[in-house]
Design a protein around this motif. Structure first.
Motif, PDB file in Angstrom:
ATOM      1  N   LYS A 139      -0.160   0.816   7.638  1.00 19.00           N
ATOM      2  CA  LYS A 139      -1.515   0.545   7.162  1.00 19.00           C
ATOM      3  C   LYS A 139      -1.733   1.202   5.807  1.00 19.00           C
ATOM      4  O   LYS A 139      -2.230   0.570   4.864  1.00 19.00           O
ATOM      5  CB  LYS A 139      -2.555   1.057   8.160  1.00 19.00           C
ATOM      6  CG  LYS A 139      -3.994   0.822   7.710  1.00 19.00           C
ATOM      7  CD  LYS A 139      -4.986   1.507   8.624  1.00 19.00           C
ATOM      8  CE  LYS A 139      -6.414   1.264   8.245  1.00 19.00           C
ATOM      9  NZ  LYS A 139      -6.775   1.461   6.871  1.00 19.00           N
ATOM     10  N   ASN A 140      -1.345   2.456   5.690  1.00 20.07           N
ATOM     11  CA  ASN A 140      -1.510   3.173   4.427  1.00 20.07           C
ATOM     12  C   ASN A 140      -0.751   2.470   3.297  1.00 20.07           C
ATOM     13  O   ASN A 140      -1.277   2.271   2.207  1.00 20.07           O
ATOM     14  CB  ASN A 140      -1.029   4.614   4.555  1.00 20.07           C
ATOM     15  CG  ASN A 140      -1.910   5.440   5.462  1.00 20.07           C
ATOM     16  OD1 ASN A 140      -3.074   5.131   5.672  1.00 20.07           O
ATOM     17  ND2 ASN A 140      -1.350   6.491   6.019  1.00 20.07           N
ATOM     18  N   TYR A 141       0.480   2.101   3.578  1.00 22.34           N
ATOM     19  CA  TYR A 141       1.308   1.443   2.571  1.00 22.34           C
ATOM     20  C   TYR A 141       0.704   0.100   2.167  1.00 22.34           C
ATOM     21  O   TYR A 141       0.593  -0.221   0.985  1.00 22.34           O
ATOM     22  CB  TYR A 141       2.740   1.254   3.082  1.00 22.34           C
ATOM     23  CG  TYR A 141       3.619   0.585   2.065  1.00 22.34           C
ATOM     24  CD1 TYR A 141       4.161   1.317   1.022  1.00 22.34           C
ATOM     25  CD2 TYR A 141       3.879  -0.783   2.120  1.00 22.34           C
ATOM     26  CE1 TYR A 141       4.954   0.717   0.060  1.00 22.34           C
ATOM     27  CE2 TYR A 141       4.663  -1.394   1.163  1.00 22.34           C
ATOM     28  CZ  TYR A 141       5.203  -0.641   0.138  1.00 22.34           C
ATOM     29  OH  TYR A 141       5.973  -1.247  -0.810  1.00 22.34           O
ATOM     30  N   LEU A 142       0.302  -0.690   3.140  1.00 26.60           N
ATOM     31  CA  LEU A 142      -0.260  -2.007   2.850  1.00 26.60           C
ATOM     32  C   LEU A 142      -1.598  -1.903   2.124  1.00 26.60           C
ATOM     33  O   LEU A 142      -1.908  -2.743   1.268  1.00 26.60           O
ATOM     34  CB  LEU A 142      -0.394  -2.831   4.134  1.00 26.60           C
ATOM     35  CG  LEU A 142       0.948  -3.270   4.740  1.00 26.60           C
ATOM     36  CD1 LEU A 142       0.744  -3.829   6.140  1.00 26.60           C
ATOM     37  CD2 LEU A 142       1.648  -4.279   3.850  1.00 26.60           C
ATOM     38  N   ASP A 143      -2.392  -0.891   2.433  1.00 20.84           N
ATOM     39  CA  ASP A 143      -3.642  -0.672   1.702  1.00 20.84           C
ATOM     40  C   ASP A 143      -3.356  -0.439   0.222  1.00 20.84           C
ATOM     41  O   ASP A 143      -4.019  -1.004  -0.649  1.00 20.84           O
ATOM     42  CB  ASP A 143      -4.418   0.519   2.267  1.00 20.84           C
ATOM     43  CG  ASP A 143      -5.140   0.205   3.565  1.00 20.84           C
ATOM     44  OD1 ASP A 143      -5.294  -0.992   3.905  1.00 20.84           O
ATOM     45  OD2 ASP A 143      -5.553   1.169   4.247  1.00 20.84           O
ATOM     46  N   ILE A 144      -2.378   0.408  -0.058  1.00 18.69           N
ATOM     47  CA  ILE A 144      -2.027   0.691  -1.445  1.00 18.69           C
ATOM     48  C   ILE A 144      -1.410  -0.543  -2.097  1.00 18.69           C
ATOM     49  O   ILE A 144      -1.712  -0.876  -3.243  1.00 18.69           O
ATOM     50  CB  ILE A 144      -1.078   1.906  -1.539  1.00 18.69           C
ATOM     51  CG1 ILE A 144      -1.822   3.165  -1.128  1.00 18.69           C
ATOM     52  CG2 ILE A 144      -0.519   2.057  -2.950  1.00 18.69           C
ATOM     53  CD1 ILE A 144      -0.954   4.374  -0.956  1.00 18.69           C
TER      54      ILE A 144
END
Length: 158
Positions: A33-38
């Motif tokens: 989730k963190n990676y995809l948000d960025i």
């Protein structure tokens, strides 16, 4: 499963299946989730603040015995490095160094391995800054950390 095999499986899937798979990853795997948000927004500030709070939780002493758990903070940084988002890494590495210098200043803490880890983290941040070509952005912060460290006999060269 090897990456090549995964790619083959993904190539067999329909676009809607891939979207469903990524959506499930997004919901169930916090790091994804963190990676995809960025990836979607290009914004690292909010995530950097979240990780900085976690790092502080581990670096600052816990309880009367002054239990330092900076190794846990380094684990967070190592996990984030796997995302390969250099600017986020630099922010967290410099924050780690800043927090450690505060511990040294506030408590007179001295431990050779602590100092070595601090120096290595600083060097990693410097390498990231050069990789990004953002020396101007970070110059003031780097000089401040380097100056503060020298007060305690720690050389953080820039």
């Amino acid at each position: 499963m090897a990456l090549n095999r995964l790619k083959k499986e993904l190539n067999k899937m329909e676009k809607t299946e891939i979207i469903k798979l990524i959506s499930e990853l997004y919901k169930k795997v916090p790091e994804a989730k963190n990676y995809l948000d960025i990836y979607a927004t290009g914004e690292t500030k909010e995530l950097a603040e979240k990780y900085k709070k976690q790092i502080e939780k581990y670096i600052y002493p816990n309880g009367r015995n002054m239990d330092l758990r900076e190794t846990e903070a380094r684990k967070i940084i190592r996990t984030v490095r796997k995302m390969k988002i250099t600017e986020l890494n630099v922010e967290l590495e410099l924050h780690y160094v800043s927090c450690c210098l505060e511990i040294i200043e506030d408590f007179g803490y001295w431990n050779e391995n602590y100092y070595l880890a601090l120096g290595k983290m600083f060097d990693n941040a410097i390498n990231g800054i050069y990789e990004l070509g953002m020396q101007d952005k970070y110059n003031e912060k780097i000089m401040s950390l380097s100056s503060k460290a020298s007060e305690y006999g720690i050389e953080l060269d820039y």
